[in-house]
Write an enzyme that holds these catalytic residues in place. Structure first.
Site, PDB file in Angstrom:
ATOM      1  N   GLY A  17      30.078  74.043  41.043  1.00 47.03           N
ATOM      2  CA  GLY A  17      30.369  74.220  39.629  1.00 47.03           C
ATOM      3  C   GLY A  17      31.619  75.053  39.363  1.00 47.03           C
ATOM      4  O   GLY A  17      32.647  74.915  40.040  1.00 47.03           O
ATOM      5  N   ASP A  63      23.199  87.658  47.625  1.00 44.30           N
ATOM      6  CA  ASP A  63      22.358  87.582  46.435  1.00 44.30           C
ATOM      7  C   ASP A  63      22.904  88.612  45.452  1.00 44.30           C
ATOM      8  O   ASP A  63      22.847  89.822  45.708  1.00 44.30           O
ATOM      9  CB  ASP A  63      20.898  87.899  46.813  1.00 44.30           C
ATOM     10  CG  ASP A  63      19.965  87.743  45.617  1.00 44.30           C
ATOM     11  OD1 ASP A  63      20.456  87.677  44.473  1.00 44.30           O
ATOM     12  OD2 ASP A  63      18.741  87.690  45.838  1.00 44.30           O
ATOM     13  N   TYR A 161      18.735  84.218  27.909  1.00 43.20           N
ATOM     14  CA  TYR A 161      20.127  83.858  28.247  1.00 43.20           C
ATOM     15  C   TYR A 161      21.085  84.442  27.202  1.00 43.20           C
ATOM     16  O   TYR A 161      22.121  85.006  27.548  1.00 43.20           O
ATOM     17  CB  TYR A 161      20.243  82.334  28.333  1.00 43.20           C
ATOM     18  CG  TYR A 161      21.512  81.821  28.990  1.00 43.20           C
ATOM     19  CD1 TYR A 161      21.685  81.881  30.377  1.00 43.20           C
ATOM     20  CD2 TYR A 161      22.541  81.258  28.236  1.00 43.20           C
ATOM     21  CE1 TYR A 161      22.848  81.397  30.983  1.00 43.20           C
ATOM     22  CE2 TYR A 161      23.684  80.763  28.829  1.00 43.20           C
ATOM     23  CZ  TYR A 161      23.840  80.828  30.205  1.00 43.20           C
ATOM     24  OH  TYR A 161      24.990  80.344  30.796  1.00 43.20           O
ATOM     25  N   LYS A 165      23.931  87.078  28.317  1.00 42.58           N
ATOM     26  CA  LYS A 165      25.347  86.728  28.170  1.00 42.58           C
ATOM     27  C   LYS A 165      26.023  87.578  27.083  1.00 42.58           C
ATOM     28  O   LYS A 165      27.200  87.905  27.185  1.00 42.58           O
ATOM     29  CB  LYS A 165      25.498  85.232  27.879  1.00 42.58           C
ATOM     30  CG  LYS A 165      25.089  84.341  29.054  1.00 42.58           C
ATOM     31  CD  LYS A 165      25.956  84.607  30.290  1.00 42.58           C
ATOM     32  CE  LYS A 165      25.704  83.614  31.411  1.00 42.58           C
ATOM     33  NZ  LYS A 165      26.550  83.847  32.589  1.00 42.58           N
ATOM     34  N   ILE A 196      29.674  72.843  30.227  1.00 45.45           N
ATOM     35  CA  ILE A 196      30.560  72.344  31.272  1.00 45.45           C
ATOM     36  C   ILE A 196      29.757  71.456  32.210  1.00 45.45           C
ATOM     37  O   ILE A 196      28.614  71.805  32.573  1.00 45.45           O
ATOM     38  CB  ILE A 196      31.183  73.526  32.069  1.00 45.45           C
ATOM     39  CG1 ILE A 196      31.779  74.585  31.114  1.00 45.45           C
ATOM     40  CG2 ILE A 196      32.225  73.030  33.055  1.00 45.45           C
ATOM     41  CD1 ILE A 196      32.874  74.102  30.189  1.00 45.45           C
ATOM     42  N   THR A 198      28.526  70.679  35.126  1.00 48.62           N
ATOM     43  CA  THR A 198      28.295  71.257  36.464  1.00 48.62           C
ATOM     44  C   THR A 198      26.857  70.953  36.876  1.00 48.62           C
ATOM     45  O   THR A 198      26.043  70.525  36.046  1.00 48.62           O
ATOM     46  CB  THR A 198      28.465  72.793  36.440  1.00 48.62           C
ATOM     47  OG1 THR A 198      27.401  73.334  35.643  1.00 48.62           O
ATOM     48  CG2 THR A 198      29.818  73.226  35.885  1.00 48.62           C
TER      49      THR A 198
HETATM   50  P1  NAP Z   1      25.868  76.180  38.909  1.00 43.91           P
HETATM   51  O1  NAP Z   1      26.483  74.832  38.952  1.00 43.91           O
HETATM   52  O2  NAP Z   1      24.381  76.274  38.880  1.00 43.91           O
HETATM   53  O3  NAP Z   1      26.422  77.109  40.089  1.00 43.91           O
HETATM   54  C1  NAP Z   1      25.991  78.457  40.155  1.00 43.91           C
HETATM   55  C2  NAP Z   1      25.964  78.929  41.581  1.00 43.91           C
HETATM   56  O4  NAP Z   1      25.486  80.286  41.565  1.00 43.91           O
HETATM   57  C3  NAP Z   1      25.014  78.125  42.465  1.00 43.91           C
HETATM   58  O5  NAP Z   1      25.612  77.830  43.702  1.00 43.91           O
HETATM   59  C4  NAP Z   1      23.832  79.071  42.641  1.00 43.91           C
HETATM   60  O6  NAP Z   1      23.168  78.895  43.872  1.00 43.91           O
HETATM   61  C5  NAP Z   1      24.519  80.418  42.587  1.00 43.91           C
HETATM   62  N1  NAP Z   1      23.563  81.484  42.319  1.00 43.91           N
HETATM   63  C6  NAP Z   1      22.496  81.479  41.489  1.00 43.91           C
HETATM   64  N2  NAP Z   1      21.825  82.631  41.565  1.00 43.91           N
HETATM   65  C7  NAP Z   1      22.472  83.397  42.494  1.00 43.91           C
HETATM   66  C8  NAP Z   1      22.247  84.675  43.031  1.00 43.91           C
HETATM   67  N3  NAP Z   1      21.190  85.440  42.652  1.00 43.91           N
HETATM   68  N4  NAP Z   1      23.114  85.161  43.949  1.00 43.91           N
HETATM   69  C9  NAP Z   1      24.162  84.413  44.347  1.00 43.91           C
HETATM   70  N5  NAP Z   1      24.432  83.174  43.891  1.00 43.91           N
HETATM   71  C10 NAP Z   1      23.574  82.666  42.969  1.00 43.91           C
HETATM   72  O7  NAP Z   1      26.387  76.957  37.597  1.00 43.91           O
HETATM   73  P2  NAP Z   1      27.744  76.758  36.727  1.00 43.91           P
HETATM   74  O8  NAP Z   1      27.462  75.795  35.642  1.00 43.91           O
HETATM   75  O9  NAP Z   1      28.915  76.581  37.602  1.00 43.91           O
HETATM   76  O10 NAP Z   1      27.766  78.203  36.020  1.00 43.91           O
HETATM   77  C11 NAP Z   1      28.494  79.293  36.549  1.00 43.91           C
HETATM   78  C12 NAP Z   1      28.464  80.412  35.518  1.00 43.91           C
HETATM   79  O11 NAP Z   1      28.973  79.932  34.281  1.00 43.91           O
HETATM   80  C13 NAP Z   1      27.055  80.962  35.238  1.00 43.91           C
HETATM   81  O12 NAP Z   1      27.125  82.350  35.034  1.00 43.91           O
HETATM   82  C14 NAP Z   1      26.701  80.268  33.932  1.00 43.91           C
HETATM   83  O13 NAP Z   1      25.748  80.990  33.188  1.00 43.91           O
HETATM   84  C15 NAP Z   1      28.047  80.228  33.257  1.00 43.91           C
HETATM   85  N6  NAP Z   1      28.159  79.206  32.236  1.00 43.91           N
HETATM   86  C16 NAP Z   1      27.983  77.894  32.544  1.00 43.91           C
HETATM   87  C17 NAP Z   1      28.097  76.951  31.544  1.00 43.91           C
HETATM   88  C18 NAP Z   1      27.898  75.474  31.799  1.00 43.91           C
HETATM   89  O14 NAP Z   1      27.805  74.723  30.823  1.00 43.91           O
HETATM   90  N7  NAP Z   1      27.865  75.018  33.039  1.00 43.91           N
HETATM   91  C19 NAP Z   1      28.376  77.337  30.212  1.00 43.91           C
HETATM   92  C20 NAP Z   1      28.548  78.697  29.958  1.00 43.91           C
HETATM   93  C21 NAP Z   1      28.447  79.627  30.956  1.00 43.91           C
HETATM   94  P3  NAP Z   1      21.855  77.987  43.911  1.00 43.91           P
HETATM   95  O15 NAP Z   1      22.228  76.637  43.393  1.00 43.91           O
HETATM   96  O16 NAP Z   1      21.465  77.995  45.365  1.00 43.91           O
HETATM   97  O17 NAP Z   1      20.864  78.679  43.021  1.00 43.91           O
END
Ligand code: NAP
Length: 268
Positions: A17, A63, A161, A165, A196, A198
């Site tokens: 992501g 972690d 959440y 956030k 996004i 992801t």
């Molecule tokens: P993602 O695709 O789920 O990727 C997140 C990564 O973080 C995964 O590899 C996950 O590993 C890892 N992770 C989760 N818990 C963890 C922990 N305790 N320690 C270390 N690594 C950990 O998420 P993303 O969509 O790229 O989102 C990234 C950030 O952007 C997050 O903070 C999310 O809240 C924020 N965000 C995302 C969006 C969106 O629409 N995608 C919008 C606003 C904000 P596992 O898969 O093994 O759990």
């Protein structure tokens, strides 16, 4: 010369992501990147992909809610790459949705831990370590905290959440002021993505938990798209580009700011 030449960066949640796109973007511009994640296979694959493209990266299992692990990751950056200048606090989870009156304290605390406590720890060990490698008028440091549009506006069934956030947003400002007043030459900013495309969003759509509505993934995706005036979801590279700018010295007068990258979601 790359925009991140001479910098060492830690990116959490770098296995997929937004984190993966960010690690690649920073490395493409010359940063040496410590990719950290719980997902060992995915994180190692991103570090390998960066190396195959001629960049420098390493993977460490991490972690983000574990304080001792933060100390180890910061030390890893120093021992492997000789310093630390940038921390991108990106790792996070999308919790199960649901109304406050039905939410368990345990699930609330889990979200606050992964999505907010982790950013506190990333700021704590980021500041402690980065300040050793920055100097007034010299190389600057940068911490970029990934918040969300849901750190700016409310959404029903997302209280944990929203709280996490929103906490990241003001934690960022507090850290920015502390660094400025201490003269550390470390800037701290938050980024607020819209939805996004992801694995996190795909999983949430499949689980039917986005926006707390119970419709199928395809219908939910169309509803989400309609919330973005530009008429689509974002892609991870579009967030990585904003993080890259904040991490680089191009953003040298930006601290405590909130950069919204949301296709107009919060504009109405
Ligand atoms: P993602 O695709 O789920 O990727 C997140 C990564 O973080 C995964 O590899 C996950 O590993 C890892 N992770 C989760 N818990 C963890 C922990 N305790 N320690 C270390 N690594 C950990 O998420 P993303 O969509 O790229 O989102 C990234 C950030 O952007 C997050 O903070 C999310 O809240 C924020 N965000 C995302 C969006 C969106 O629409 N995608 C919008 C606003 C904000 P596992 O898969 O093994 O759990």
């Amino acid at each position: 010369m790359g925009r991140m030449q001479g910098k060492v960066a830690i990116v959490t949640g770098a296995a997929k992501g937004i984190g993966a796109a960010t690690a690649k973007a920073l490395a493409r511009e010359g940063a040496k990147v410590v990719c950290s994640d719980l997902d060992e296979a995915g994180g190692q694959a991103i570090a390998d992909a960066i190396a195959n493209d001629g960049g420098e990266a390493t993977f460490i299992r991490h972690d983000v809610v574990n304080e001792a692990a933060w100390e180890a990751v910061a030390q890893h950056a120093e021992s492997r790459f000789g310093g630390l200048h940038v921390v991108v606090n990106n790792a996070g989870i999308a919790p199960e949705g649901g109304p406050i009156e039905e939410k368990t304290l345990a699930s609330w605390q889990r979200t606050i831990s992964v999505d907010l406590d982790s950013v506190f720890l990333g700021c704590k060990y980021g500041i402690r370590t980065i300040k050793k490698y920055t100097s007034k008028g010299g190389a600057g440091g940068s911490i970029v905290n990934i918040s969300s549009i849901l750190g700016l506006v409310g959404q029903p069934n997302a209280s944990d959440y929203n709280a996490a956030k929103g906490g990241v947003r003001l934690l960022t400002k507090s850290a920015a002021l502390e660094c400025a007043e201490a003269g550390y030459n470390i800037r701290v900013n938050s980024v607020h993505p819209g939805y996004i495309d992801t694995p996190m969003v795909k999983d949430a759509l499949n689980r039917g938990v986005v926006q707390g509505q119970s419709v199928g993934p395809n219908e939910m995706r169309e509803l989400l798209i309609m919330l973005h005036p530009v008429g689509r979801l974002g892609i991870a590279d579009e967030i990585a580009n904003a993080v890259l700018f904040l991490a680089s010295d191009e953003a040298s007068f930006m601290t405590g700011s909130e950069v919204v990258v949301d296709g107009g979601y919060t504009t109405r």
